[in-house]
Structures are given as structure tokens and as C-alpha cells.
Design an enzyme around this catalytic site. Structure first.
Site, PDB file in Angstrom:
ATOM      1  N   ARG A   1      -7.814 -19.888  21.092  1.00 55.49           N
ATOM      2  CA  ARG A   1      -6.806 -19.917  22.165  1.00 55.49           C
ATOM      3  C   ARG A   1      -6.043 -21.219  22.031  1.00 55.49           C
ATOM      4  NH1 ARG A   1      -6.753 -21.567  27.685  1.00 55.49           N
ATOM      5  NH2 ARG A   1      -5.510 -20.202  29.001  1.00 55.49           N
TER       6      ARG A   1
ATOM      7  N   SER B   1      -7.826  -9.246  29.642  1.00 54.89           N
ATOM      8  CA  SER B   1      -8.221 -10.015  30.834  1.00 54.89           C
ATOM      9  C   SER B   1      -8.037  -9.156  32.071  1.00 54.89           C
ATOM     10  CB  SER B   1      -7.319 -11.241  31.000  1.00 54.89           C
ATOM     11  OG  SER B   1      -7.452 -12.098  29.908  1.00 54.89           O
TER      12      SER B   1
ATOM     13  N   LYS C   1      -7.719 -23.774  33.025  1.00 54.81           N
ATOM     14  CA  LYS C   1      -6.519 -22.933  33.063  1.00 54.81           C
ATOM     15  C   LYS C   1      -5.910 -23.008  34.458  1.00 54.81           C
ATOM     16  CE  LYS C   1      -5.109 -18.128  32.447  1.00 54.81           C
ATOM     17  NZ  LYS C   1      -5.542 -16.758  32.210  1.00 54.81           N
TER      18      LYS C   1
END
Ligand code: TZP
Ligand code: MG
Length: 227
Positions: free
Chosen positions: A46, A115, A144
Site C-alpha cells: 500500500r 474493503s 489512515k
């Protein structure tokens, strides 16, 4: 054709990378390799802050580590990067490319994860043919900037129930201290349980990633043997 057959993928301990979290004096690739030696069973790369060339270079090297240890590598968001490095699959958010389009672009046998934050998301992921879902955020996280509410273990159980046949991991604020509570507390009213947990900072920000991964793996493995 992806390197790892998707039926054999173990979602018990899912490491999502975060290069910027690696402590000063520690090396990102070494952290990933140590974590894999400790028991990480699948890695997602990521990268939110680098250009495509750098993403590909980092992903390629990360893939080599994963495949040397016989575990799959998944690319976050970027189908082009997944294709460029021959990844085992992609992980898509709710506003990323639809599963059906990703499926049509990727080689046969690729893993596609989505997700999910609500029961509607997981129901749709199942209908769309996703291979697994990531449910969260289960706890608060610094990693995040969340645009959706934190759902807690009760919320995870509700999302699990709607996507009933799909394998699922929880994500968001998972640590060695709360992983057991996360697994036990998430079991849905119909008895559907998590396949594993996904972690970023607990491993990436650690100065002892192998030990942390081993502890997490032991807890998840113990839970799966005797829920
Ligand atoms: N999606 C939901 S929470 C999260 C992502 C990528 C970040 C989780 O990071 P951490 O450090 O394990 O809380
Ligand atoms: Mg995304």
C-alpha cells in the site's frame, strides 16, 4: 497466472505495508522480511505517496521477498502495478475499480479483495465475486484518515454476516493487545468468524517486527484451532 494458487491462501495474518512508519535506522524491506519470518501469511503493498515508477520498484522487491517465502502479494488500488509486477491480486476500496472490471483485466486465478464497512458492502462484494473482504475500521487508527465511522467488533460481526461465504479479515487499530478481543468479539449472531486480521502500524512501526508478527500469528492460530 499468479504465483500462489488462491485456494491455498492463508489470511490469518495479513500485513498491509506502510513504508513511512518504519522506525529511523530500520529498513523497510528488512521489516517486511522479518515480519514474514515471524508468521505473516499474506502481504498487501500500500503506497499512497509515491509516483508510479517508485511504486513498481518497491512492489517488485516486496514481491520477491514474499514469493521467496511462499506467500502471496496483493497490490492496493493499482491494477496496472499489479500487472506490471505479476502480483497475486489486488485490494480495492469502495470507490476504486469495480470487481468485475478488475477481474476482466487481471490474469485468471488472481485474488481480489474489497474493503467493506457496512453489511451492504459485503453483500455486494460477495455478489461481485470478490475472494475476500477487509472489514473496518474495527478500532481507532492513526494510519489512515478515516472517512467512515469506526464500527467496533459488533459492526464487524454485522458485515461478516452479509458476505457470508467470503473470507474476511478485520482491519484498523489491531494490536497484540486487542487481537484476541477482535477475533472473539467479531463472531456474528449466525456464528460467522474472521479468517484473520490485517495490521499496518503494529508491525511496520515496530523495532522487533519478527517478534510482533509471531505473537500476532500465535494468537490468531490459537483462536482458529480452538475458537
Ligand atoms: N483501512 C481501514 S483502517 C486502515 C486501513 C488501510 C489502516 C489500519 O492501520 P493500523 O496501523 O493497523 O491501524
Ligand atoms: Mg483504495
Amino acid at each position: 497466472m499468479p504465483f500462489i494458487p488462491k485456494h491455498s491462501v492463508d489470511y490469518s495474518l495479513y500485513l498491509v505495508t506502510g513504508r513511512d512508519l518504519v522506525p529511523p535506522g530500520h529498513d523497510y524491506y528488512h521489516t517486511v522480511e522479518e515480519a514474514v519470518k515471524g508468521g505473516v501469511t499474506i502481504v498487501q503493498i500500500r503506497e499512497k505517496k509515491c509516483d508510479t515508477g517508485e511504486f513498481i520498484a518497491v512492489a517488485q522487491k516486496t514481491k520477491e521477498i514474499c514469493h521467496r517465502h511462499g506467500i502471496p502479494i496483493i497490490v492496493n488500488d493499482r491494477i496496472d502495478v499489479a500487472l506490471a509486477i505479476g502480483a497475486d491480486g489486488v485490494h480495492l476500496g469502495q470507490t476504486d475499480m469495480p470487481v468485475s472490471i478488475a477481474r476482466s483485466l487481471l490474469p485468471e486465478g488472481s485474488i481480489i479483495g474489497v474493503s467493506c464497512n457496512t453489511p451492504g458492502h459485503s453483500q455486494k462484494a460477495r455478489e461481485d465475486g470478490a475472494d475476500y473482504i477487509g472489514i473496518g475500521a474495527v478500532w481507532g487508527t492513526q494510519t489512515k484518515q478515516l472517512t467512515e465511522p469506526i464500527i467496533g467488533v459488533r459492526g464487524v460481526g454485522e458485515v461478516l454476516d452479509s458476505g457470508v461465504e467470503i473470507k474476511a479479515v478485520a482491519i484498523g487499530g489491531i494490536t497484540t493487545g486487542n487481537v484476541s478481543r477482535t477475533l472473539h468479539g467479531s463472531v456474528s449472531v449466525h456464528g460467522k468468524a474472521l479468517e484473520g486480521v490485517a495490521v499496518v502500524s503494529e508491525i511496520m512501526a515496530s523495532t522487533t517486527p519478527q517478534q510482533v508478527a509471531r505473537r500476532l500469528f500465535e494468537i490468531v492460530h490459537g483462536y482458529k484451532l480452538a475458537p
